[in-house]
Design an enzyme around this catalytic site. Structure first.
Site, PDB file in Angstrom:
ATOM      1  N   HIS A 265      41.555  58.567  -2.341  1.00  0.00           N
ATOM      2  CA  HIS A 265      42.970  58.715  -1.982  1.00  0.00           C
ATOM      3  C   HIS A 265      43.182  59.208  -0.567  1.00  0.00           C
ATOM      4  O   HIS A 265      44.325  59.489  -0.184  1.00  0.00           O
ATOM      5  CB  HIS A 265      43.670  59.693  -2.933  1.00  0.00           C
ATOM      6  CG  HIS A 265      43.755  59.209  -4.338  1.00  0.00           C
ATOM      7  ND1 HIS A 265      44.828  58.510  -4.828  1.00  0.00           N
ATOM      8  CD2 HIS A 265      42.872  59.307  -5.351  1.00  0.00           C
ATOM      9  CE1 HIS A 265      44.619  58.209  -6.097  1.00  0.00           C
ATOM     10  NE2 HIS A 265      43.429  58.681  -6.441  1.00  0.00           N
TER      11      HIS A 265
ATOM     12  N   LYS B 165      58.358  65.108   1.168  1.00  0.00           N
ATOM     13  CA  LYS B 165      56.931  64.939   0.877  1.00  0.00           C
ATOM     14  C   LYS B 165      56.251  66.243   1.266  1.00  0.00           C
ATOM     15  O   LYS B 165      56.884  67.115   1.853  1.00  0.00           O
ATOM     16  CB  LYS B 165      56.347  63.779   1.686  1.00  0.00           C
ATOM     17  CG  LYS B 165      56.688  63.826   3.191  1.00  0.00           C
ATOM     18  CD  LYS B 165      56.074  62.669   3.971  1.00  0.00           C
ATOM     19  CE  LYS B 165      56.823  61.373   3.864  1.00  0.00           C
ATOM     20  NZ  LYS B 165      56.086  60.291   3.245  1.00  0.00           N
ATOM     21  N   ARG B 166      54.962  66.393   0.926  1.00  0.00           N
ATOM     22  CA  ARG B 166      54.249  67.581   1.388  1.00  0.00           C
ATOM     23  C   ARG B 166      54.347  67.687   2.905  1.00  0.00           C
ATOM     24  O   ARG B 166      54.399  66.673   3.609  1.00  0.00           O
ATOM     25  CB  ARG B 166      52.780  67.505   0.954  1.00  0.00           C
ATOM     26  CG  ARG B 166      52.566  67.772  -0.513  1.00  0.00           C
ATOM     27  CD  ARG B 166      52.997  69.172  -0.901  1.00  0.00           C
ATOM     28  NE  ARG B 166      52.060  70.144  -0.414  1.00  0.00           N
ATOM     29  CZ  ARG B 166      51.232  70.859  -1.178  1.00  0.00           C
ATOM     30  NH1 ARG B 166      51.262  70.717  -2.503  1.00  0.00           N
ATOM     31  NH2 ARG B 166      50.409  71.722  -0.657  1.00  0.00           N
TER      32      ARG B 166
ATOM     33  N   LYS C 181      51.695  63.613   8.478  1.00  0.00           N
ATOM     34  CA  LYS C 181      52.924  62.973   8.009  1.00  0.00           C
ATOM     35  C   LYS C 181      54.040  63.056   9.049  1.00  0.00           C
ATOM     36  O   LYS C 181      55.072  62.406   8.924  1.00  0.00           O
ATOM     37  CB  LYS C 181      53.370  63.586   6.682  1.00  0.00           C
ATOM     38  CG  LYS C 181      52.367  63.341   5.537  1.00  0.00           C
ATOM     39  CD  LYS C 181      52.801  64.050   4.264  1.00  0.00           C
ATOM     40  CE  LYS C 181      51.762  63.993   3.147  1.00  0.00           C
ATOM     41  NZ  LYS C 181      51.723  62.696   2.450  1.00  0.00           N
TER      42      LYS C 181
ATOM     43  N   THR D  85      53.727  56.931  -2.019  1.00  0.00           N
ATOM     44  CA  THR D  85      54.410  56.402  -3.206  1.00  0.00           C
ATOM     45  C   THR D  85      55.894  56.761  -3.138  1.00  0.00           C
ATOM     46  O   THR D  85      56.717  56.058  -3.714  1.00  0.00           O
ATOM     47  CB  THR D  85      53.792  56.963  -4.501  1.00  0.00           C
ATOM     48  OG1 THR D  85      53.565  58.371  -4.333  1.00  0.00           O
ATOM     49  CG2 THR D  85      52.485  56.281  -4.827  1.00  0.00           C
TER      50      THR D  85
ATOM     51  N   LYS E 266      59.657  54.744  -4.077  1.00  0.00           N
ATOM     52  CA  LYS E 266      60.773  55.320  -4.844  1.00  0.00           C
ATOM     53  C   LYS E 266      62.077  55.206  -4.055  1.00  0.00           C
ATOM     54  O   LYS E 266      63.133  54.900  -4.623  1.00  0.00           O
ATOM     55  CB  LYS E 266      60.473  56.782  -5.203  1.00  0.00           C
ATOM     56  CG  LYS E 266      59.258  56.915  -6.127  1.00  0.00           C
ATOM     57  CD  LYS E 266      58.697  58.342  -6.210  1.00  0.00           C
ATOM     58  CE  LYS E 266      57.293  58.311  -6.819  1.00  0.00           C
ATOM     59  NZ  LYS E 266      56.583  59.605  -6.690  1.00  0.00           N
TER      60      LYS E 266
HETATM   61  C1  26Q Z   1      40.202  69.210  -3.059  1.00  0.00           C
HETATM   62  C2  26Q Z   1      39.253  70.242  -3.141  1.00  0.00           C
HETATM   63  C3  26Q Z   1      39.653  71.564  -3.216  1.00  0.00           C
HETATM   64  C4  26Q Z   1      41.016  71.863  -3.245  1.00  0.00           C
HETATM   65  C5  26Q Z   1      41.961  70.843  -3.174  1.00  0.00           C
HETATM   66  C6  26Q Z   1      41.550  69.514  -3.075  1.00  0.00           C
HETATM   67  C7  26Q Z   1      42.564  68.427  -2.996  1.00  0.00           C
HETATM   68  C8  26Q Z   1      43.687  68.459  -3.798  1.00  0.00           C
HETATM   69  C9  26Q Z   1      44.647  67.475  -3.709  1.00  0.00           C
HETATM   70  C10 26Q Z   1      42.409  67.357  -2.118  1.00  0.00           C
HETATM   71  C11 26Q Z   1      43.374  66.343  -2.044  1.00  0.00           C
HETATM   72  C12 26Q Z   1      44.503  66.395  -2.859  1.00  0.00           C
HETATM   73  C13 26Q Z   1      45.567  65.393  -2.863  1.00  0.00           C
HETATM   74  C14 26Q Z   1      45.527  64.223  -2.249  1.00  0.00           C
HETATM   75  C15 26Q Z   1      46.662  63.295  -2.314  1.00  0.00           C
HETATM   76  O1  26Q Z   1      47.677  63.575  -2.917  1.00  0.00           O
HETATM   77  N1  26Q Z   1      46.534  62.109  -1.713  1.00  0.00           N
HETATM   78  C16 26Q Z   1      47.611  61.127  -1.757  1.00  0.00           C
HETATM   79  O2  26Q Z   1      47.374  60.264  -2.863  1.00  0.00           O
HETATM   80  C17 26Q Z   1      48.469  59.385  -3.053  1.00  0.00           C
HETATM   81  C18 26Q Z   1      48.205  58.587  -4.316  1.00  0.00           C
HETATM   82  O3  26Q Z   1      47.192  57.674  -4.105  1.00  0.00           O
HETATM   83  C19 26Q Z   1      48.666  58.500  -1.839  1.00  0.00           C
HETATM   84  O4  26Q Z   1      49.819  57.720  -2.032  1.00  0.00           O
HETATM   85  C20 26Q Z   1      48.828  59.336  -0.577  1.00  0.00           C
HETATM   86  O5  26Q Z   1      48.861  58.507   0.560  1.00  0.00           O
HETATM   87  C21 26Q Z   1      47.679  60.330  -0.463  1.00  0.00           C
HETATM   88  O6  26Q Z   1      47.887  61.200   0.621  1.00  0.00           O
END
Ligand code: 26Q
Length: 832
Positions: free
Chosen positions: A366, A558-559, A564, A666, A670
């Site tokens: 992702h 968004k975050r 971004k 995503t 929406k």
């Molecule tokens: C990993 C290790 C330790 C702590 C946290 C994490 C961690 C947690 C969440 C690493 C990444 C995330 C989240 C990633 C994320 O949300 N990516 C998004 O995924 C969406 C669905 O595929 C995409 O549409 C977005 O582009 C992408 O940024």
């Protein structure tokens, strides 16, 4: 009786049953009567009444899967960002109107009761919400599926804004009960940590035998939530693991000398499922996170194998019965865990176990941001998972032999591809492990999957081209249009019927022609206006800002993350502000800039961006020269529920990440589904949105991914842009000088420094001029209401591809090899 009368009496019967069940739950489940029941009690009674309906179908579904012994898919994810369940369940069950009527006949406000529900916020953002949309689509498409995750006691923090800055409040979401979950005390697995490995030789076979001993054990207990499909009998399961002390199950615990110390130890082991890590697209290399990941991986693998072994003894059949999808690398420890179980407990040989494992697992990536690639220190493994380290080393040894055979004399390639990174601290590269241990690796949008093949995982693509594929993300139209935007849904239904709820391509076929129908467009604009008025009331209530519903709602939710580029949006706002200040009588299209989003608590730059947005809001909103023509609003605590009221009220969707950084996005889908136009870069799924809605119906600006890469290569100098563009220079100087932070003049210099002195990693300055020019075209179009409405309708009408139903169909056919199972009431099921 006439047919009509029978219809009426059936309807009455239904109403009576709902009311009776509701009152029974109020009295016997919650112990309240109509005098003592609070609004929240009424919500719970309603939820339990709906749950009754779910449970019947749930049992039928699970019974059918058991009888058919069909292949199942297990979607393992550290995050499930579910939001509320009541409205969604009622829609999927087709009981919305019946329950609404019943509730109203009891003199209660239906919408008010729905608003009592807390969000299940067990995720950060895109990745977690995608998992939730997939659950809805899998159930709707009758795919035999299970979600597996962690039952965090604290979900994503609740965000408050104090003096313009983010404050995090713990989300203790289970404190007031969760009516949707059922605890499954009997579904319990032991998860081992620490200890050491003993190696002996089996006297009969002469083979080495490994035993993992002296471990500290934690129990994983299952909590199940029903996942209903839309207009189908299927109800799948989301199983979330909660950590329970093993000591509680151990008699010695009660005889221990130091009682308080013993209870402390118990509490320690239960911290594993306490809290969701609030980082998004960046890793937090904490030991507790590592333990959480193994806890999920281990409990799930054991559960999957337990279910398989009820029906089979030959482990070689596993890939015919089980597909496991890894939602990013976070659950990748399931691969070595599967190997451990197959070899140490099931006594398979290495080759057999490895073949099975690879055929079971598939991995979705992702993100390509290097800071989000998971690397775990080898010493974590040495201490916490010693047996897994041996297995990972063995996997790596075999793999390196394979590389050497395929690419002789290429030591750099081996160093790049090795699962073990050998810098000053040795680390395990989880993505490499996931790729090697899976038969499928996919990105989440076409561009993203290309970048994986050409760039991030290039070496792996050269070695295993057949593993790589794309699965462009999607969203569920049931939540994001039917439920979130009832007015627009009804309008669409009125003209083309409601088939789009099961097949979103219906919009492409039938809504497109309506973009030339003035009567339809007039109604369309009325709906948008109503939704905007509703959001205005919310903004007024929360932020005490008066917003003009006729202004252009320009929205970025968004975050908060540098890639971004919320900051680029701010640069544009300040540019407009300066233009007004220079020429107070100039005509500008009235705009309301709306922001929402959480910053990871440890991400200083992201938190500063929130303060800047609020600083700009304070200056702009109260300046008499601006005379209300532009307003800036930061809405606190962005969540699934808040999102549901923002998308329907948006005119313009900001998707402005640096090309090549946003894997898919995503939110972009929406917005467009709810009739917002997009201003965006050629990044992630924006590209595919453009292809679907047409180049003329989207506002594209800035560098594309190839140009970004090229400019980086040529040594990008942000100062060139600063020196060449007086408007840009002025904006940056203003921010740096404290204009938007009068009390702390140098508050925002870290932000301007990162742009001017630290290389502007995300190339805001390179895209600034193009963005501002593009926004001028947006403003001009907005003045032509009919033309805008037409393009808005064409955007919604182009969204067929972006249903998560389409995405799931591609996963099921292309990766999982799973067919729909038609579930019939009472259990006469059949495979399609
Ligand atoms: C990993 C290790 C330790 C702590 C946290 C994490 C961690 C947690 C969440 C690493 C990444 C995330 C989240 C990633 C994320 O949300 N990516 C998004 O995924 C969406 C669905 O595929 C995409 O549409 C977005 O582009 C992408 O940024």
């Amino acid at each position: 009786m006439t047919g009509e009368m029978i219809g009426i009496s059936e309807e009455l019967d239904k109403q009576m049953t709902i009311i009776k069940t509701f009152l029974e739950h109020l009295e016997y489940t919650l112990g309240k009567d109509k005098y003592s029941a609070t609004k929240y009690d009424a919500f719970n009674a309603l939820a339990y009444a709906v749950r009754n309906h779910l449970v019947e179908r749930w049992l039928d579904t699970q019974q059918a899967y058991y009888n058919l012994d069909n292949k199942r898919v297990y979607y393992i994810s550290m995050e499930f960002l579910m939001g509320r369940a009541l409205g969604n369940s009622l829609i999927n069950l087709g009981l919305w109107d019946d329950f609404k009527e019943a509730v109203e006949s009891l003199g209660r406000d239906f919408e008010e009761l729905l608003n009592e529900e807390q969000d299940a916020g067990l995720g950060n953002g895109g990745l977690g919400r995608l998992a939730a949309c997939f659950l809805d689509s899998m159930a709707t498409m009758s795919i035999p599926a299970y979600g597996y995750g962690i039952r965090y006691e604290y979900g994503i923090f609740r965000q408050a804004i104090a003096d313009g800055a983010q404050v995090e409040i713990p989300d203790n979401w289970l404190r007031y009960r969760n009516p949707w979950e059922l605890d499954r005390q009997e579904h319990l697995h032991t998860v081992k940590f620490y200890g050491r490995v003993i190696t002996t030789i089996d006297k009969e076979t002469g083979k080495l035998v490994r035993e993992w001993v002296d471990t500290e054990d934690v129990m994983a207990m299952a909590y199940d939530t029903p996942i209903p499909g839309y207009q189908t009998h299927t109800v799948n399961t989301l199983r979330l693991w909660s950590a329970k002390s093993s000591r509680e199950f151990d008699l010695r615990f009660f005889n221990e000398g130091n009682y308080i110390r013993a209870v402390e130890k118990k509490m320690q082991s239960e911290t594993i499922s306490k809290v969701l890590y609030p980082a998004d697209n960046v890793i937090e290399g904490k030991e507790l996170r590592f333990k959480q990941e193994y806890f999920l991986a281990s409990a799930t693998v054991h559960d999957v194998l337990y279910r398989f072994k009820k029906m089979h003894t030959d482990m070689r059949l596993l890939p015919d019965k089980v597909a496991i999808q890894l939602n990013d690398t976070h659950p990748t420890l399931a691969i070595p865990e599967m190997m451990r179980v197959l070899i140490d407990l099931e006594h398979l040989d290495w080759e057999g176990a490895w073949d099975i494992t690879k055929r079971v697992f598939a991995y979705t990536n992702h993100t390509i941001l290097p800071e989000a690639l998971e690397l775990w220190p080898v010493w974590f493994f040495e201490q916490i998972l010693p047996r897994h380290l041996q297995i990972v080393y063995e996997i790596n040894d075999q793999f390196i032999k394979e590389i050497k055979a395929a690419f002789p004399d290429d030591p750099h390639r081996i160093a790049r591809m090795s699962i073990v990174e050998e810098h000053w601290e040795r680390k395990i590269r989880m993505a490499n492990l996931a790729i090697v241990g899976s038969h499928s690796v996919n990105g989440v949008a076409a561009l993203h999957s290309e970048i994986l093949k050409k760039d991030l995982f290039r070496d792996f693509y050269e070695m295993y081209p057949e593993k790589f594929n794309n699965k462009t993300n999607g969203i569920t139209q049931r939540r994001w249009l039917k439920m979130a935007n009832p007015l627009l849904s009804s309008l669409i239904d009125e003209y083309i019927g409601d088939c789009w709820t099961r097949d979103l391509y219906e919009l492409n076929a039938k809504l497109k022609p309506l973009a030339d129908n003035p009567e339809f467009l007039a109604k369309w604009m009325k709906v948008k206006r109503k939704n905007k008025e509703k959001l205005c009331r919310y903004i007024h209530k929360m932020n005490e800002i008066e917003v003009d519903p006729d202004s252009l709602f320009d929205v970025q939710v968004k975050r908060i993350h540098e890639y971004k580029r919320q900051l680029l949006n701010v640069l544009h706002i300040v540019t407009l502000y300066n233009r007004i200040k220079d020429n107070p009588k100039a005509f500008v299209v009235p705009r309301t800039f709306i922001f929402a989003g959480k910053a990871a608590p440890a991400y200083a730059a992201a938190k500063l961006i929130i303060r800047l947005i609020n600083g700009v809001a304070a200056a702009v909103n109260n300046d008499p020269d601006v005379a209300g023509r532009i307003k800036v609003v930061f809405l606190a605590n962005y969540s699934v529920t808040l999102a549901e009221s923002i998308f329907p009220a948006s005119d313009l969707s900001e998707q402005i990440s640096t090309a090549g950084t946003e894997a898919s996005g995503t939110g972009n889908m929406k917005f467009a589904l709810n009739g917002a136009l997009t201003i965006g870069t050629l990044d992630g799924a924006n590209i595919e949105i453009m292809e679907e809605v047409g180049r003329d119906n989207i506002f594209i600006f800035g560098l594309n991914a190839a140009e970004v890469a090229e400019l980086k290569e040529r040594r990008y100098n942000p100062r060139d842009y600063y020196n060449a563009d007086p408007e840009l220079k002025r904006v940056l100087d203003q921010i740096a000088s404290g204009f938007f932070s009068p009390d702390i003049p140098d508050l925002f210099t870290p932000l301007t420094d990162s742009l001017l002195n630290l290389g502007d990693h995300y190339m805001l300055l390179a895209d600034y001029a193009s963005y501002v020019a593009c926004q001028e075209r947006v403003g001009a179009l907005f003045l032509d209401k009919e033309e805008w409405a037409k393009k808005a309708a064409l955007n919604a009408a182009g969204m067929g591809k972006f249903s998560s139903d389409r995405t799931i169909k591609e996963y099921a056919e292309g990766i999982w090899g799973i067919k729909p199972i038609d579930i019939r009431p009472g259990g006469a099921e059949m495979e399609h």
